[in-house]
Scaffold this active site. Structure first.
Site, PDB file in Angstrom:
ATOM      1  N   ARG A 140      -7.104  11.326  -5.641  1.00  0.00           N
ATOM      2  CA  ARG A 140      -8.412   9.875  -6.082  1.00  0.00           C
ATOM      3  C   ARG A 140     -10.119  10.917  -5.307  1.00  0.00           C
ATOM      4  O   ARG A 140     -10.876  10.010  -5.840  1.00  0.00           O
ATOM      5  CB  ARG A 140      -8.075   9.179  -4.364  1.00  0.00           C
ATOM      6  CG  ARG A 140      -7.215   7.846  -5.163  1.00  0.00           C
ATOM      7  CD  ARG A 140      -8.163   6.770  -6.116  1.00  0.00           C
ATOM      8  NE  ARG A 140      -9.588   6.421  -4.719  1.00  0.00           N
ATOM      9  CZ  ARG A 140     -10.522   6.548  -5.424  1.00  0.00           C
ATOM     10  NH1 ARG A 140     -11.054   7.681  -5.630  1.00  0.00           N
ATOM     11  NH2 ARG A 140     -11.443   5.889  -3.173  1.00  0.00           N
ATOM     12  N   ASP A 166      -6.356  -3.139  -7.840  1.00  0.00           N
ATOM     13  CA  ASP A 166      -7.095  -3.828  -6.527  1.00  0.00           C
ATOM     14  C   ASP A 166      -7.977  -5.014  -6.718  1.00  0.00           C
ATOM     15  O   ASP A 166      -8.112  -6.038  -7.924  1.00  0.00           O
ATOM     16  CB  ASP A 166      -8.782  -2.944  -5.507  1.00  0.00           C
ATOM     17  CG  ASP A 166      -9.273  -3.881  -4.900  1.00  0.00           C
ATOM     18  OD1 ASP A 166      -9.975  -4.634  -4.441  1.00  0.00           O
ATOM     19  OD2 ASP A 166      -9.101  -2.585  -3.448  1.00  0.00           O
ATOM     20  N   TYR A 174     -14.765 -13.296  -0.221  1.00  0.00           N
ATOM     21  CA  TYR A 174     -15.308 -11.979  -0.165  1.00  0.00           C
ATOM     22  C   TYR A 174     -16.031 -11.778  -0.956  1.00  0.00           C
ATOM     23  O   TYR A 174     -17.547 -11.003  -0.782  1.00  0.00           O
ATOM     24  CB  TYR A 174     -13.859 -10.460  -1.117  1.00  0.00           C
ATOM     25  CG  TYR A 174     -13.681 -10.010  -0.567  1.00  0.00           C
ATOM     26  CD1 TYR A 174     -12.995  -8.148   0.410  1.00  0.00           C
ATOM     27  CD2 TYR A 174     -11.698  -9.942  -0.436  1.00  0.00           C
ATOM     28  CE1 TYR A 174     -12.880  -7.808   1.474  1.00  0.00           C
ATOM     29  CE2 TYR A 174     -10.962  -9.306   0.479  1.00  0.00           C
ATOM     30  CZ  TYR A 174     -11.437  -8.438   1.180  1.00  0.00           C
ATOM     31  OH  TYR A 174     -10.440  -7.599   2.078  1.00  0.00           O
ATOM     32  N   ARG A 199       1.026  -1.098   0.274  1.00  0.00           N
ATOM     33  CA  ARG A 199      -0.504  -0.195   0.100  1.00  0.00           C
ATOM     34  C   ARG A 199       0.843   1.443  -0.252  1.00  0.00           C
ATOM     35  O   ARG A 199       0.619   2.250   0.681  1.00  0.00           O
ATOM     36  CB  ARG A 199      -1.123   0.104   1.478  1.00  0.00           C
ATOM     37  CG  ARG A 199      -2.032  -1.278   1.121  1.00  0.00           C
ATOM     38  CD  ARG A 199      -3.211  -0.942   1.892  1.00  0.00           C
ATOM     39  NE  ARG A 199      -3.784  -1.941   1.361  1.00  0.00           N
ATOM     40  CZ  ARG A 199      -4.826  -2.676   2.812  1.00  0.00           C
ATOM     41  NH1 ARG A 199      -4.274  -1.578   4.436  1.00  0.00           N
ATOM     42  NH2 ARG A 199      -5.616  -3.416   3.020  1.00  0.00           N
ATOM     43  N   ARG A 231      -3.999   6.084   1.491  1.00  0.00           N
ATOM     44  CA  ARG A 231      -4.008   7.415   1.448  1.00  0.00           C
ATOM     45  C   ARG A 231      -3.029   8.034   2.582  1.00  0.00           C
ATOM     46  O   ARG A 231      -3.333   9.134   2.877  1.00  0.00           O
ATOM     47  CB  ARG A 231      -5.307   7.392   2.002  1.00  0.00           C
ATOM     48  CG  ARG A 231      -6.897   6.936   1.022  1.00  0.00           C
ATOM     49  CD  ARG A 231      -7.309   6.231   2.034  1.00  0.00           C
ATOM     50  NE  ARG A 231      -7.697   4.785   2.282  1.00  0.00           N
ATOM     51  CZ  ARG A 231      -7.990   4.881   3.640  1.00  0.00           C
ATOM     52  NH1 ARG A 231      -9.857   5.189   3.493  1.00  0.00           N
ATOM     53  NH2 ARG A 231      -8.227   3.224   3.703  1.00  0.00           N
TER      54      ARG A 231
END
Length: 367
Positions: free
Chosen positions: A50, A86, A164, A37, A41
């Site tokens: 973004r 992703d 998921y 990552r 963010r």
């Protein structure tokens, strides 16, 4: 500079191959480092890029993926870039709808509930048609990197993707997905096989597009015990490595190093060491010496500083890095965190981590 270059080949010459050499077990003058990552963010420029866009719309824009992938490299002397994408683009390719819900995370509008729901999935996936935007992002980024460092491609592993698809999002127990493993083992294997086939083609496509290494994320390994891991995760992890390698040979594509990261699967380290990957990634809950003892000398290790260590003062980060390097040794080793960076982390502390790895490993190699 993320503008399209039409010929996918003719990539710039690689200037820093330290990460690739370490992955292949060759000698390096210092320990290479990257962060899971790292495009994320915690960087204000990432949040700015973004802001205007839906998350998955960003994933589908090669130009934005390229920009987000390059941002951390403008700040830190990292030894590898990892394409911004992703793992849930694979269920999307199978025809499932996934949306990013603010404050909740990725959410499937119609998760798999009954075994019959498997019939709703695309049984044959043309990865170029469904995931070509990732391939374009990789090609564009590989050119835009100008040979600075290698580019890593990745995918989720079948069990993690399956969990998921059944849970419909994140879960602390994975109870619905594990219910399938216990009550519907045949259907579970059918789904896992389908996922393994798509992931294989997806990873081969990433190499054709310009990825120079591949990482398989089995992020939900910790929800399985040794028996279920043996039955429902490991065979597919193995099959993917084997199939990717044979397809790369068939298509005369480069045989790139592959990394498997099975979070919280200490019980499976020996098996993972023999599952066909050049590198085994480790989370922060295992001692470097123990991992090395179980995995042996022939496989490169990657990891495994606790991401939360980056909240510590910079001097402390340096001490923790030094201790980590002493545990792993500087060779056949790629420094990383034991999981991804968190959004509230200070970029300067990420810089301190990267620089400490380089400085301490160079020093240790000299002495």
């Amino acid at each position: 500079t993320c503008s399209f270059v039409h010929s996918p080949k003719g990539f710039p010459k690689l200037k820093n191959d330290t990460f690739l050499r370490a992955a292949r077990g060759e000698e390096t003058e210092y320990t290479p480092v990257w962060c899971m990552r790292q495009a994320g963010r915690y960087l204000p420029e990432f949040r700015e890029t973004r802001a205007a866009q839906d998350f998955f719309a960003t994933c589908r824009s090669p130009k934005l993926c390229c920009e987000l992938t390059l941002q951390p490299l403008r700040r830190f002397p990292l030894d590898a870039a990892i394409i911004f994408s992703d793992i849930l683009v694979v269920p999307q390719a199978l025809g499932m709808e996934v949306v990013m819900v603010p404050g909740k995370g990725p959410t499937f509008t119609e998760p798999l509930k009954e075994v019959e729901d498997l019939l709703k999935l695309r049984q044959k996936v043309d990865v170029t048609a469904e995931l070509g935007y990732v391939f374009q992002a990789i090609t564009l980024t590989r050119h835009s990197l100008e040979g600075k460092v290698p580019l890593i491609g990745f995918s989720g592993a079948p069990w993690t993707l399956m969990s998921y698809m059944i849970e419909g999002g994140g879960s602390t127990t994975m109870a619905k997905a594990k219910n399938w493993l216990y009550c519907h083992p045949e259907a579970s294997h059918q789904l896992l096989r389908l996922l393994a086939d798509v992931v294989t083609d997806y990873l081969v496509g990433q190499v054709a597009a310009g990825a120079q290494a591949l990482q398989l994320f089995e992020s939900h390994a910790g929800h399985l015990g040794p028996e279920q891991f043996q039955e429902f995760a490991l065979p597919y992890i193995r099959a993917i490595a084997q199939a990717v390698k044979s397809k790369l040979k068939e298509e005369a594509l480069p045989l790139v190093p592959m990394i498997v990261f099975a979070k919280d699967a200490h019980y499976a380290l020996r098996d993972l060491a023999h599952s066909g990957y050049e590198v085994v990634g480790l989370d922060w809950t295992i001692r470097p010496q123990e991992a090395r003892a179980q995995i042996g000398k022939d496989v490169t290790l990657q990891g495994n500083l606790d991401p939360c260590a980056l909240y510590a003062p910079k001097e402390k980060i340096g001490e923790l890095v030094k201790k980590m390097l002493e545990g792993f040794g500087t060779q056949c080793y790629i420094a990383n965190l034991g999981h991804g960076l968190y959004p509230d982390m200070n970029p300067e502390h990420v810089g301190a981590f990267v620089e400490a790895v380089h400085a301490h490993s160079r020093h240790m190699n000299k002495h």
